[in-house]
Design an enzyme around this catalytic site. Structure first.
Site, short mmCIF file in Angstrom:
data_model
loop_
_atom_site.label_atom_id
_atom_site.label_comp_id
_atom_site.label_asym_id
_atom_site.label_seq_id
_atom_site.Cartn_x
_atom_site.Cartn_y
_atom_site.Cartn_z
N ASP A 231 0.56 -1.44 0.26
CA ASP A 231 -0.01 0.02 0.41
C ASP A 231 1.19 1.11 -0.39
OD1 ASP A 231 1.05 -1.03 2.72
OD2 ASP A 231 -0.18 0.92 3.22
N ASP B 49 2.68 -7.90 0.99
CA ASP B 49 2.72 -7.07 1.83
C ASP B 49 1.41 -7.30 3.19
OD1 ASP B 49 3.24 -5.34 3.97
OD2 ASP B 49 2.02 -3.47 2.94
N ASP C 153 0.87 -66.65 -30.53
CA ASP C 153 -0.05 -66.43 -29.91
C ASP C 153 -0.92 -67.90 -28.62
OD1 ASP C 153 -3.45 -65.36 -31.09
OD2 ASP C 153 -3.21 -67.96 -30.29
N ILE C 154 -0.70 -67.38 -27.85
CA ILE C 154 -1.27 -69.18 -27.38
C ILE C 154 -1.90 -69.89 -27.81
CG2 ILE C 154 -1.62 -70.31 -24.94
CD1 ILE C 154 -0.98 -67.31 -23.12
N ASP D 13 -6.23 -66.24 -17.00
CA ASP D 13 -5.71 -64.48 -16.60
C ASP D 13 -3.90 -65.50 -15.82
OD1 ASP D 13 -7.18 -63.65 -17.42
OD2 ASP D 13 -7.82 -62.80 -15.34
N GLU E 275 -4.31 -63.54 -25.96
CA GLU E 275 -3.15 -64.16 -26.03
C GLU E 275 -2.13 -63.50 -26.59
OE1 GLU E 275 -6.71 -64.77 -27.22
OE2 GLU E 275 -6.71 -66.31 -28.33
MG LIG Z 1 1.67 -1.87 4.10
#
Ligand SMILES: [Mg+2]
Length: 454
Positions: free
Chosen positions: A10, A53, A326-327, A343, A369
């Site tokens: 200020d 400030d 590929d399985i 899985d 797969e």
């Molecule tokens: Mg001040």
């Protein structure tokens, strides 16, 4: 380091003074003389740091800070509270309002500029991490940004030859609820064991504190630890070097208790915030490229890696081979034993893939797969041998599917394709060739490796 700084005060003379000091260091300075103007300027100019400030008529600094931190547009901008020397308590109040740092009037140039540089560094790291997170694939949940964790007691190491001062500082910290640890703990990143802040006195005889700074910043496990330097008028040059090496903040002797506690708090928050961001970025990257079931790379990563390697292959004619796996009869594994066993078989196959490739090969699960191994720099004949080794590793030992259950004979078929610079950078053609070879391998009885070119 350059940057844009918003100065809020200020009193005209204060604004002018700060402006002169900062512009002399090539910072860009924006001025505001009251709280409401500061909020507008912050949103409009996106400064890198705000010097705010505390004592202003109307809206005071605390309120401005709270509003800045409540607005997503300005919340990330570091705020430095400017307090008078007599307002010790207001530092902590400022930190509670969300301020990132504080400086005391009258300014000493050294403290002011080192603090701003440190904040700019922190701000740019945080900004980069946030941008990387924003651009890094799927959204990440905010569950691990936990305000309590940010303000949990700090773990601090005090390194100081002066036994008397070391004891005093440790005492301050412990009485405020923090934990003091030893230098040996610094490398320990076990959950809850790592340290947040190293308090390092610069006036040492027995060892070089700058070397310790460098060691901390080079060490994988200690890099993130904030270093708070204890410094005096005589060793300011040393402090500047330490800041260049990556130390985060300074505190002048004689060390004031409130200031030490406040600085440890801000440094701890910064270390933890960066750590959380880093973890989220890492996890984001991980989520976007890893197949969650097998831990192999996913199709997205496979395509981007293959595109890059194909592009390079066009330039330098280095071969790139791929083997599509590929399985065999995987559907019947699922139908007979259930998806859980299915899985499990996928995961065990992934393990055998990983165990039988070179470190530079890129192992991916395309989906279902179907798997793909990318072999950079490997010509077709060697790629066929590598695929054959994997096929054997699968067929040779049956898969276990749980205790008390019979083992499962699993076989795979593979198709190999190679680019030795003859194809364009488009990976689709190479993938189609590997698929055609795989189809041929399936047709001619499975459990074999084929390559159409060979
Ligand atoms: Mg001040």
């Amino acid at each position: 380091m350059s940057g844009r700084i918003l100065v809020v005060d200020d009193i005209l003379a204060n604004r002018r003074l700060l402006q002169a000091k900062l512009e002399a260091r090539y910072f860009e300075v924006i001025l505001a003389s009251n709280g409401p103007d500061a909020l507008v300027a912050a949103a409009e100019h996106a400064p890198d740091v705000i010097l705010l400030d505390v004592m202003m008529p109307g809206m005071d600094g605390y309120e401005v800070c709270q509003r800045l931190k409540a607005n997503p547009q300005t919340a990330h901008i570091p705020v430095v509270m400017v307090t008078a020397l007599s307002q010790q308590e207001s530092r902590l109040q400022g930190l509670r309002a969300g301020a990132d740092d504080f400086i005391t009037k009258p300014f000493d140039d050294f403290g002011l500029l080192t603090r701003i540089s440190a904040l700019l560094r922190y701000h740019s790291v945080a900004k980069e991490l946030r941008q990387r997170e924003a651009s890094g694939g799927p959204a990440i949940f905010d569950a691990d940004i936990d305000a309590d964790a940010m303000d949990r007691p700090s773990r601090v190491v005090v390194v100081d030859e002066s036994v008397h001062r070391a004891r005093r500082l440790s005492d301050y910290l412990r009485r405020a609820g923090h934990v003091t640890a030893s230098l040996q703990d610094a490398g320990d990143q076990t959950e809850g064991r790592g340290i947040d802040v190293l308090v390092l006195a610069l006036d040492q005889q027995g060892f070089d504190p700058l070397r310790l700074c460098a060691q901390f910043k080079m060490g994988e496990r200690t890099r993130a630890v904030a270093i708070l330097l204890i410094c005096n008028e005589i060793n300011q040059d040393k402090a500047l070097k330490a800041l260049e090496l990556g130390a985060s903040d300074i505190i002048m002797e004689p060390v004031d208790r409130e200031e030490l506690l406040a600085r440890v708090l801000t440094q701890t928050r910064r270390t933890r915030y960066i750590e959380i961001l880093r973890r989220r970025v890492d996890r984001g990257i991980e989520l976007s490229v890893i197949d969650p079931l097998t831990g192999l790379y996913n199709r997205r990563h496979m395509m981007s890696q293959l595109s890059q390697l194909m592009g390079r292959s066009v330039v330098d004619a280095a071969p790139v081979s791929i083997a599509a796996f590929d399985i065999d009869h995987f559907k019947s594994v699922n139908d007979t034993h259930g998806h859980e066993v299915g899985d499990d078989v996928l995961c065990q196959f992934a393990d055998r893939l990983r165990e039988n490739v070179r470190p530079m090969d890129i192992v991916c699960r395309q989906g279902g797969e179907e798997f793909l191994v990318i072999m950079p720099g490997i010509p077709g004949d060697l790629a066929c041998m590598a695929a054959e080794r994997i096929r054997c590793a699968v067929a040779a030992t049956p898969f276990g599917i749980g205790e008390g259950k019979p083992t499962l004979d699993v076989t795979v078929s593979a198709g190999v394709a190679t680019n030795e610079g003859q194809l364009t950078g488009d990976p689709q053609i190479l993938l189609r060739q590997a698929d055609d070879a795989l189809y041929a391998a399936k047709k001619s009885g499975r459990n074999r490796v084929m390559s159409l070119a060979a």
